[in-house]
Design a protein around this motif. Sequence first.
Motif, PDB file in Angstrom:
ATOM      1  N   PRO A   1      40.278  43.296  38.027  1.00 20.13           N
ATOM      2  CA  PRO A   1      39.540  44.238  36.805  1.00 20.13           C
ATOM      3  C   PRO A   1      40.365  45.523  36.726  1.00 20.13           C
ATOM      4  O   PRO A   1      40.627  46.335  37.698  1.00 20.13           O
ATOM      5  N   ALA A   2      40.472  46.121  35.994  1.00 22.55           N
ATOM      6  CA  ALA A   2      40.872  47.734  35.447  1.00 22.55           C
ATOM      7  C   ALA A   2      40.363  48.473  34.495  1.00 22.55           C
ATOM      8  O   ALA A   2      38.828  47.598  33.667  1.00 22.55           O
ATOM      9  N   ALA A   3      39.871  49.316  34.079  1.00 23.26           N
ATOM     10  CA  ALA A   3      39.945  50.162  33.144  1.00 23.26           C
ATOM     11  C   ALA A   3      39.290  49.022  31.473  1.00 23.26           C
ATOM     12  O   ALA A   3      38.748  49.223  30.955  1.00 23.26           O
ATOM     13  N   ARG A   4      40.375  48.970  31.340  1.00 22.40           N
ATOM     14  CA  ARG A   4      40.609  47.868  30.236  1.00 22.40           C
ATOM     15  C   ARG A   4      41.259  46.172  29.699  1.00 22.40           C
ATOM     16  O   ARG A   4      41.017  45.743  29.422  1.00 22.40           O
ATOM     17  N   THR A   5      41.361  46.126  31.023  1.00 22.75           N
ATOM     18  CA  THR A   5      41.530  44.739  31.139  1.00 22.75           C
ATOM     19  C   THR A   5      41.089  44.446  32.191  1.00 22.75           C
ATOM     20  O   THR A   5      40.865  44.456  33.591  1.00 22.75           O
ATOM     21  N   VAL A   6      41.975  42.701  32.262  1.00 23.01           N
ATOM     22  CA  VAL A   6      41.281  42.196  34.458  1.00 23.01           C
ATOM     23  C   VAL A   6      42.782  41.257  34.202  1.00 23.01           C
ATOM     24  O   VAL A   6      43.250  40.461  33.461  1.00 23.01           O
ATOM     25  N   LEU A   7      42.866  41.157  35.643  1.00 25.78           N
ATOM     26  CA  LEU A   7      44.684  40.286  35.911  1.00 25.78           C
ATOM     27  C   LEU A   7      44.027  39.065  35.952  1.00 25.78           C
ATOM     28  O   LEU A   7      43.002  38.875  37.294  1.00 25.78           O
ATOM     29  N   LEU A   8      44.014  38.235  35.785  1.00 20.40           N
ATOM     30  CA  LEU A   8      44.243  36.923  36.429  1.00 20.40           C
ATOM     31  C   LEU A   8      45.506  36.035  37.366  1.00 20.40           C
ATOM     32  O   LEU A   8      46.876  36.017  36.788  1.00 20.40           O
ATOM     33  N   THR A   9      44.850  36.256  38.472  1.00 20.02           N
ATOM     34  CA  THR A   9      46.576  35.535  39.408  1.00 20.02           C
ATOM     35  C   THR A   9      46.356  34.199  39.395  1.00 20.02           C
ATOM     36  O   THR A   9      45.214  33.852  39.988  1.00 20.02           O
TER      37      THR A   9
ATOM     38  N   ILE B   1      38.244  49.147  41.101  1.00 20.86           N
ATOM     39  CA  ILE B   1      38.134  49.857  42.137  1.00 20.86           C
ATOM     40  C   ILE B   1      39.278  50.908  42.466  1.00 20.86           C
ATOM     41  O   ILE B   1      40.628  49.894  41.712  1.00 20.86           O
ATOM     42  N   GLY B   2      39.556  52.336  42.078  1.00 18.62           N
ATOM     43  CA  GLY B   2      40.948  52.692  42.643  1.00 18.62           C
ATOM     44  C   GLY B   2      41.407  54.208  43.259  1.00 18.62           C
ATOM     45  O   GLY B   2      40.094  54.256  43.585  1.00 18.62           O
ATOM     46  N   PHE B   3      41.909  55.062  43.133  1.00 14.10           N
ATOM     47  CA  PHE B   3      42.111  55.597  43.661  1.00 14.10           C
ATOM     48  C   PHE B   3      41.974  55.975  45.490  1.00 14.10           C
ATOM     49  O   PHE B   3      43.180  56.354  46.310  1.00 14.10           O
ATOM     50  N   ALA B   4      40.829  55.152  45.669  1.00 13.58           N
ATOM     51  CA  ALA B   4      40.694  55.056  46.524  1.00 13.58           C
ATOM     52  C   ALA B   4      40.233  53.942  48.326  1.00 13.58           C
ATOM     53  O   ALA B   4      38.862  53.357  46.641  1.00 13.58           O
ATOM     54  N   PRO B   5      40.065  52.785  49.057  1.00 12.94           N
ATOM     55  CA  PRO B   5      39.347  52.069  49.114  1.00 12.94           C
ATOM     56  C   PRO B   5      37.568  52.287  48.694  1.00 12.94           C
ATOM     57  O   PRO B   5      36.885  53.432  49.311  1.00 12.94           O
TER      58      PRO B   5
ATOM     59  N   GLU C   1      42.891  41.386  27.523  1.00 17.70           N
ATOM     60  CA  GLU C   1      42.442  42.696  27.154  1.00 17.70           C
ATOM     61  C   GLU C   1      41.582  42.374  25.987  1.00 17.70           C
ATOM     62  O   GLU C   1      42.030  41.769  25.504  1.00 17.70           O
ATOM     63  N   PRO C   2      40.358  42.521  25.801  1.00 23.14           N
ATOM     64  CA  PRO C   2      39.610  42.259  25.120  1.00 23.14           C
ATOM     65  C   PRO C   2      39.923  43.608  23.849  1.00 23.14           C
ATOM     66  O   PRO C   2      39.727  44.363  24.359  1.00 23.14           O
ATOM     67  N   SER C   3      39.884  43.279  22.322  1.00 23.82           N
ATOM     68  CA  SER C   3      39.947  43.884  21.377  1.00 23.82           C
ATOM     69  C   SER C   3      39.006  45.500  21.374  1.00 23.82           C
ATOM     70  O   SER C   3      38.955  46.441  21.233  1.00 23.82           O
ATOM     71  N   ASP C   4      37.273  44.381  22.024  1.00 25.40           N
ATOM     72  CA  ASP C   4      36.501  45.707  22.203  1.00 25.40           C
ATOM     73  C   ASP C   4      36.316  45.905  23.914  1.00 25.40           C
ATOM     74  O   ASP C   4      35.533  45.222  24.386  1.00 25.40           O
TER      75      ASP C   4
END
Length: 210
Positions: A44-52, A125-129, A17-20
């Motif tokens: 990616p999400a609204a404020r973060t990116v998850l690395l698997t 991307i969220g809520f629906a495909p 999560e970047p500070s900005d």
Amino acid sequence: MSELSVRLAGDRGLLIEPSDEARLPVLLDRLRADPIDGVADLLPAARTVLLTLHRGVDPARIESRVRSLPLVTGADTAAADAADVVSVPVHYDGPDLDAAAELLDIPPDELVRRHTAARWRCAFIGFAPGFGYLRSPDAALAVPRRAQARTVVPAGAVALAGGYSAVYPRDSPGGWQLIGRTELALWDLDRPEPALLRAGTSVRFEAVGR
């Protein structure tokens, strides 16, 4: 990139999560342009990116690599946007157009002008495909969701809510403010890649009538 929060997410994940939050698209662009060995997937999400991570990969090594990534220049970002822009033709005749304009204290034509002038970017991307949350901080089109959600919103409906714009990829319930419609298919299982948008995609809306 030193101004990052990096947290473990399970035994194979790092949540970045970047500070900005405005830096998130830059980070995502760099992670895709310069893939890190050992990273299996980006989410990616609204404020973060998850690395698997792949099994057996040391998270500390990946964190160090992420923090060493250089920032892209404005020219790099513009070139990336030009190569990955989706144009969406819109009939601005949505049932909530006037109400959304009233919430913003502007005429409907000004809402349309701002919506088409802005450069939108798919944050996640969220809520629906295929449902891309499109962000344009300078568009000044933040309106709340409707007080009462609709049981059915038709595919192709162009909408605003909570500072985002979106195009409904298929018929579904929804509570966003509907300002227009497009015939462009955002989700099509007959395409090699069913979703027209992915995180990072730039979007331009084009008015084709009211």
